[in-house]
Design a protein around this motif. Sequence first.
Motif, PDB file in Angstrom:
ATOM      1  N   GLY B 238       0.697  -1.256  -0.065  1.00  0.00           N
ATOM      2  CA  GLY B 238       0.030  -0.089   0.050  1.00  0.00           C
ATOM      3  C   GLY B 238       0.901   1.358  -0.076  1.00  0.00           C
ATOM      4  N   VAL B 239       1.883   1.491   0.713  1.00  0.00           N
ATOM      5  CA  VAL B 239       2.845   2.433   0.798  1.00  0.00           C
ATOM      6  C   VAL B 239       3.342   2.702  -0.519  1.00  0.00           C
ATOM      7  CG1 VAL B 239       4.774   3.458   2.249  1.00  0.00           C
ATOM      8  CG2 VAL B 239       3.097   2.167   3.340  1.00  0.00           C
ATOM      9  N   LEU B 240       4.062   1.371  -0.949  1.00  0.00           N
ATOM     10  CA  LEU B 240       4.561   1.699  -2.281  1.00  0.00           C
ATOM     11  C   LEU B 240       3.761   2.107  -3.383  1.00  0.00           C
ATOM     12  CD1 LEU B 240       6.853  -1.871  -2.327  1.00  0.00           C
ATOM     13  CD2 LEU B 240       7.238   0.673  -1.531  1.00  0.00           C
ATOM     14  N   TYR B 241       2.575   1.709  -3.143  1.00  0.00           N
ATOM     15  CA  TYR B 241       1.523   2.280  -4.212  1.00  0.00           C
ATOM     16  C   TYR B 241       1.128   3.396  -4.045  1.00  0.00           C
ATOM     17  CZ  TYR B 241      -3.228   2.445  -6.460  1.00  0.00           C
ATOM     18  OH  TYR B 241      -4.219   3.010  -7.102  1.00  0.00           O
ATOM     19  N   ALA B 242       1.069   4.249  -2.957  1.00  0.00           N
ATOM     20  CA  ALA B 242       1.040   5.546  -2.729  1.00  0.00           C
ATOM     21  C   ALA B 242       2.025   6.324  -3.420  1.00  0.00           C
ATOM     22  CB  ALA B 242       0.616   5.909  -1.372  1.00  0.00           C
ATOM     23  N   SER B 243       3.254   5.707  -2.908  1.00  0.00           N
ATOM     24  CA  SER B 243       4.405   6.506  -3.619  1.00  0.00           C
ATOM     25  C   SER B 243       4.719   6.349  -5.142  1.00  0.00           C
ATOM     26  CB  SER B 243       5.374   5.677  -2.909  1.00  0.00           C
ATOM     27  OG  SER B 243       6.930   6.154  -3.303  1.00  0.00           O
ATOM     28  N   ARG B 244       4.214   5.403  -5.781  1.00  0.00           N
ATOM     29  CA  ARG B 244       4.489   5.059  -7.157  1.00  0.00           C
ATOM     30  C   ARG B 244       3.324   6.219  -7.659  1.00  0.00           C
ATOM     31  NH1 ARG B 244       6.933   1.254 -10.060  1.00  0.00           N
ATOM     32  NH2 ARG B 244       5.049   1.306 -11.668  1.00  0.00           N
ATOM     33  N   VAL B 245       2.051   5.931  -7.419  1.00  0.00           N
ATOM     34  CA  VAL B 245       0.928   6.616  -7.915  1.00  0.00           C
ATOM     35  C   VAL B 245       0.866   8.172  -7.805  1.00  0.00           C
ATOM     36  CG1 VAL B 245      -1.547   6.504  -8.503  1.00  0.00           C
ATOM     37  CG2 VAL B 245      -0.214   4.458  -8.197  1.00  0.00           C
ATOM     38  N   GLY B 246       1.345   8.331  -6.499  1.00  0.00           N
ATOM     39  CA  GLY B 246       1.409   9.748  -5.962  1.00  0.00           C
ATOM     40  C   GLY B 246      -0.027  10.355  -5.490  1.00  0.00           C
ATOM     41  N   PHE B 247      -0.928   9.720  -5.774  1.00  0.00           N
ATOM     42  CA  PHE B 247      -2.258   9.960  -4.871  1.00  0.00           C
ATOM     43  C   PHE B 247      -2.980   8.767  -4.512  1.00  0.00           C
ATOM     44  CE2 PHE B 247      -5.043   8.933  -8.496  1.00  0.00           C
ATOM     45  CZ  PHE B 247      -4.597   8.926  -9.523  1.00  0.00           C
ATOM     46  N   VAL B 248      -4.029   8.813  -3.716  1.00  0.00           N
ATOM     47  CA  VAL B 248      -4.699   7.612  -3.305  1.00  0.00           C
ATOM     48  C   VAL B 248      -6.217   7.952  -3.108  1.00  0.00           C
ATOM     49  CG1 VAL B 248      -5.136   6.061  -1.520  1.00  0.00           C
ATOM     50  CG2 VAL B 248      -2.983   6.668  -1.643  1.00  0.00           C
ATOM     51  N   THR B 249      -6.983   7.201  -3.722  1.00  0.00           N
ATOM     52  CA  THR B 249      -8.395   7.378  -3.870  1.00  0.00           C
ATOM     53  C   THR B 249      -9.127   6.271  -2.955  1.00  0.00           C
ATOM     54  OG1 THR B 249      -9.010   5.577  -5.348  1.00  0.00           O
ATOM     55  CG2 THR B 249      -8.348   7.850  -6.316  1.00  0.00           C
ATOM     56  N   PRO B 250     -10.363   6.443  -2.726  1.00  0.00           N
ATOM     57  CA  PRO B 250     -10.973   5.421  -1.856  1.00  0.00           C
ATOM     58  C   PRO B 250     -10.997   4.243  -2.249  1.00  0.00           C
ATOM     59  CG  PRO B 250     -12.119   7.551  -1.737  1.00  0.00           C
ATOM     60  CD  PRO B 250     -11.218   7.608  -2.815  1.00  0.00           C
ATOM     61  N   ILE B 251     -11.091   4.019  -3.863  1.00  0.00           N
ATOM     62  CA  ILE B 251     -11.075   2.699  -4.035  1.00  0.00           C
ATOM     63  C   ILE B 251      -9.810   2.054  -4.818  1.00  0.00           C
ATOM     64  CG2 ILE B 251     -13.493   2.882  -5.065  1.00  0.00           C
ATOM     65  CD1 ILE B 251     -12.275   3.318  -8.053  1.00  0.00           C
ATOM     66  N   SER B 252      -8.729   2.772  -4.320  1.00  0.00           N
ATOM     67  CA  SER B 252      -7.454   2.359  -4.553  1.00  0.00           C
ATOM     68  C   SER B 252      -7.229   0.849  -4.064  1.00  0.00           C
ATOM     69  CB  SER B 252      -6.331   3.112  -3.832  1.00  0.00           C
ATOM     70  OG  SER B 252      -6.154   4.388  -4.579  1.00  0.00           O
ATOM     71  N   GLY B 253      -6.719  -0.067  -4.841  1.00  0.00           N
ATOM     72  CA  GLY B 253      -6.391  -1.377  -4.213  1.00  0.00           C
ATOM     73  C   GLY B 253      -7.681  -2.407  -4.578  1.00  0.00           C
ATOM     74  N   ASN B 254      -8.764  -1.694  -5.047  1.00  0.00           N
ATOM     75  CA  ASN B 254      -9.782  -2.615  -5.184  1.00  0.00           C
ATOM     76  C   ASN B 254      -9.449  -3.657  -6.363  1.00  0.00           C
ATOM     77  OD1 ASN B 254     -12.083  -1.782  -3.793  1.00  0.00           O
ATOM     78  ND2 ASN B 254     -12.987  -0.831  -5.542  1.00  0.00           N
ATOM     79  N   GLY B 255      -9.789  -4.673  -6.345  1.00  0.00           N
ATOM     80  CA  GLY B 255      -9.635  -5.729  -7.221  1.00  0.00           C
ATOM     81  C   GLY B 255      -8.052  -6.498  -7.239  1.00  0.00           C
ATOM     82  N   TYR B 256      -7.344  -5.798  -6.286  1.00  0.00           N
ATOM     83  CA  TYR B 256      -5.998  -6.375  -6.275  1.00  0.00           C
ATOM     84  C   TYR B 256      -5.986  -7.666  -5.668  1.00  0.00           C
ATOM     85  CZ  TYR B 256      -2.359  -2.883  -7.281  1.00  0.00           C
ATOM     86  OH  TYR B 256      -1.552  -2.046  -8.072  1.00  0.00           O
ATOM     87  N   GLU B 257      -6.873  -8.269  -4.880  1.00  0.00           N
ATOM     88  CA  GLU B 257      -6.842  -9.611  -4.451  1.00  0.00           C
ATOM     89  C   GLU B 257      -6.801 -10.468  -5.475  1.00  0.00           C
ATOM     90  OE1 GLU B 257      -8.919  -7.155  -3.482  1.00  0.00           O
ATOM     91  OE2 GLU B 257     -10.859  -7.496  -4.029  1.00  0.00           O
ATOM     92  N   MET B 258      -7.861 -10.236  -6.456  1.00  0.00           N
ATOM     93  CA  MET B 258      -7.902 -11.262  -7.495  1.00  0.00           C
ATOM     94  C   MET B 258      -6.643 -11.158  -8.265  1.00  0.00           C
ATOM     95  SD  MET B 258     -10.827 -12.500  -7.015  1.00  0.00           S
ATOM     96  CE  MET B 258     -12.214 -12.094  -5.949  1.00  0.00           C
TER      97      MET B 258
END
Lengths: 338, 349, 503
Positions: B238-258
């Motif tokens: 999650g932290v890496l995601y925020a750092s890479r993308v540069g912003f976070v939305t409430p649906i960030s990470g949706n569907g990552y489990e699949m």
Amino acid sequence: MKRNIKKLIFRWEFALALILLLEIIVFGRLNPRFLKPRVLFGSINDFVSICIISLFVTFVLITGGMDIQAGSIVGLTSISIGVLWNDFGVNIWVACILGLLIGALSGAFSGFLIAFTDVQPMVVTLGGSFLYSGLAMVVSNLSEVEAYKGISGFPQAFLAITKGRINGIIPFQFLMFVALSFLAYFLLHRTKYGRKIFLCGVNRKAAEYCGIHTRKVVMSTYMLSGMSAALAGIILTSYLGTAKTDLGKELTMPIITAVVLGGTSNLGGKGTILGTALASLVIGILRFGLSMSGVNTQYLDIPVGALLIVSVAIRSVSSNDRLVSFIKHRFKRSYQKT
Amino acid sequence: MNVANNGKQSKLKRTLNKLLHARELTSIIFLVLMFAVVGIINSNFLSVSNLTLSLNSSVVYTIVAIGIALVIITGEIDVSVGATLGMAASISATMVRDGSPTWLAFSAAILVGALIGLINGIGVSILKVPSIIMTLGVNSIVRGLIYVYTDGKWVENLPFDFKTISQSKLPGTGITLIYFSVIVIAIIVHLFLNRTQRGKYFAAVGDNEGGATLLGIPVNATRLSAYVICGVFSAIGGVLYASRVGFVTPISGNGYEMKVIAACVLGGVSMAGGVGTVIGASIGSLIMASISRVLVFIGLSSDYDNTITGCLLIIIVVFDAVMQRRNAVTARHERLRARTGNVNLGGIK
Amino acid sequence: MVISNPAHSEKPTVSARSIHKSFGSNEVLKGIDIDLYPGEVLALVGGNGAGKSTLMKILMGIYQADSGRLFVDGVETKINKPSIALANGIYLVPQEPMLFPNMSVEENIIIGFNENKAELRNRLKDTIQTLGWELDLKRKALTLSIAEQQLVEILRGLMRKSKLLIFDEPTSSLTFNEVEALFTMINLLRQQGLSIIYITHRLNEVFQIADRVVIMSDGLITLNAPVEEVNHEILVRGLLPTNIEYQENKICSIDINRECKPIFEVNQLTGYGFSNISFKVYLGEILGIAGIVGAGRTELVTSIFGKDDIINGKVILDGEDITGLSTHEVMSKGLSYVPEDRFLNGMFRISSVAENTTASSVDSLGHIALNKKREKEITNYFIDTFRTRVTGCEQEMGSLSGGNQQKVVIGRSITTKPKLLILDEPTRGIDAAARADVYAIINKLRQDGMAILIISSDMEEIVELSDRVLTMYSGQIVAEFNREDVNHDSLMAAAFGIVGGKV
């Protein structure tokens, strides 16, 4: 007689019915408008697809399977109907029938792989969920309309199937749900086919030794759930008036929640249609009632998730002898002390 | 001399044999083939910069896949990793935006990830709630909590320092430091699982729970720790995601489990438990992350992304299952045939 | 026979005092007192359901006793999980192998040890060498046969430096030589001062290996004596439930017309696990197939039943060729099979008795809708005629005793009105009373004119039931006996491949 009543009370379905009743009472207290028949019955429009699909995903779980692709099939059916009607000039009703066929084929394909190659159902339907949502994109690319807009402008007659209400109160969707519940109930609990589904789920090897074509039975359940997803896709398209690829995107988790909350074991062999039907209503009404009471719709996942965990945890703990005897023991001890 | 030589040869042969029968092999061959074919169609694909880009872009998948692989190896599943990732991303992003130092944000995210993992683990191993249900429920709850926490708003304007974490490169290469670190983590976890007594418990629990209990292996503790580690790794993701993308939305990470489950399966981790490695899961993640890039390079719309992923998943898994079953049947038949001896039939009748 | 310490001068390794255990209303252990001394092999015998396994599981910490105390080296110890038992030096070699299928043999054996790996490996190699067993340590456990799995389980037990080693029917699928090697090893361990509990159904083994015999019956210890004070007869009596008199139920002979066409004929059949098998079965005849586990008997009948490929030969049922047909087709042609492993292949544990009874004949229950009335009639018919003890059609199958479960499964196999019924180990794991009932059922079916094929490792059973006996060894038929010539010894010899004095 007394024993029968006792049996009834200890059934899970009875608990679900109580929860449903409690919800209606509580939400009615919070917001009297909630109890208006038109509002109460109309709420089903919001979650009828979950209700319909979970009825048939119950079949899949009873065979010991898992279906997380139904949501994708909803979108695939919806966009296929739209493209067939809009770009290929197919009559809307013919398009609906073709849509059902697409749903059945999609389900049957995954079901075939599950039944004949013994890959875990979760994995195949995971692949299926990617594949069918991907195919939905491919189909939408065949259209001149851009994907994100969706296809709209359907004929009135098609839109009307989800707009009608009996006496202006009970929406057609509700009737469809009741009719499908009866159909599913009959199929699962009253037919030879339904019996075979249970036998496959309890012990597939033994079912094979009994000469049951377990592969066909297992495959057919996925086909049925695919068809129910297609039907939900048709209803959603008609209700929203737009055919889109991602209509079923958020359905997977609520469907599994409804089936499991309804008392179906994810290990197979156990489950009832009544339970699933009640559980899907419990979930739907909970969400509807909370949002009517002013809770932000984005927060509604929290109580649903909690309800799922708590109910299953209670069921699991109460069937766990060791834990129960431990608690009893504790209770006894503290009782003796006082 | 001769004997020693033979011994050496057989050892070499055995190693080779082991390598050939590794489940990851299918995935590696597939990966190489995919890169080769795309390279033939468009030679730009095989440029160093593109290859390193492929590796770097798989970093979030990889770290989460390592975590979930641990859970899957113990025979369970975790579908809450996407929500955990989103929650960790939201928390860390909000904190650094509001001026907290990066390390503090990172620690907070990890703590939350561990907590979610702990809840999952308690539900599955102690309350005995089936894992798909437990983590499904936790997924819903955490998703809802993300909205509560962020009030449904995007987290933007992250400080430059935070964003550069994911950008800084290993000197002399195009590979980012974090990808390198994640690979080091993968190797460490791999060694832990295969070389240590405690690490082997993970596969043992997934392979035969009853047998593990009988040998005194702490089944519940092993599962619990798998979930906690999975939660922590998802949070790091999650932290890496925020750092890479540069912003976070409430649906960030949706569907990552699949996607990460798919990555594990592509990498040869069996959903039945007991079989698979985190190295395989990392390779699977690389495949998952490369598919959309591949489509671009062969001139197809990225709309085909899901179709290809789905087909791949199904083909690899079905192929694997059919081969395994054929092998099992052949082995069984050979054994039975060996048992059917020639008996001296004199003296009967 | 070596008796190391008849006076028991030493302190017991493990003691149990007044152990009680109930499952629901079923009291399985009714106060067990037992002492296990170092350097002593204690043979534990008793019928099925006597409570042996439950007692062992309590020692191992898998179950907890409802009341009673356990002592290890004289110190009271609470053993409430297996890890505590292991820490106290108690190890159970389970009856059903519990291996990790995806691990190698070596990993399977040394997992859970806190010792140096290289040392462990050497010790393992030494142990295997001492035993003289052939076992490839690199093989994956899932490729092992049941017997090989059992060897691995035993090795696990031997590798543990235990004080008390429990073997639960370890030899049930081992060959002669493997058993011999195991006994040598046990003798070695005895000399090293271990306590050993050896559970067995093979009475000969008791005299071969044990120092002391304990008979359990109906949750109580009914005999506890040095081995030289008991004989075969005492043991046999101890094995029978207390309330049942041993009864001779040799099946009355009826005239079988072997002049007319056989109802079932197998001709030069070769498949996986058996080769060149030919035999005939006539109406009203019981044909027994004897042999040890692994002789290819189950493979033969399951292949006929459509579960595996047939390489060569013909199977003819009532004039029709049924070679290579699917299970469903074979059944509809009139062949039924009661599988060997009831739990795995025979029963639907959480389904009702009625659902279990009609599972093979679902298709005949109505057109589309299920005719529940008909189902009830069929179920009740079998409950009545087979004297199945149930509370009703709706009782859950898993809550019945083994014998009653088996009656339901046999009833099911007859609902399809078969011409030939194949019973694979029909009385495995059921008690003496139920066994007599099952024999009576078989007898009645045969009198009704059904042809029956019985597979059994229990030679007494074969002798008692069969009109004619075939003996299989290594996948081939090595001997055929008529009713008059059948006896226990000749069968046993043939089952081990010794025919006419030659191997």
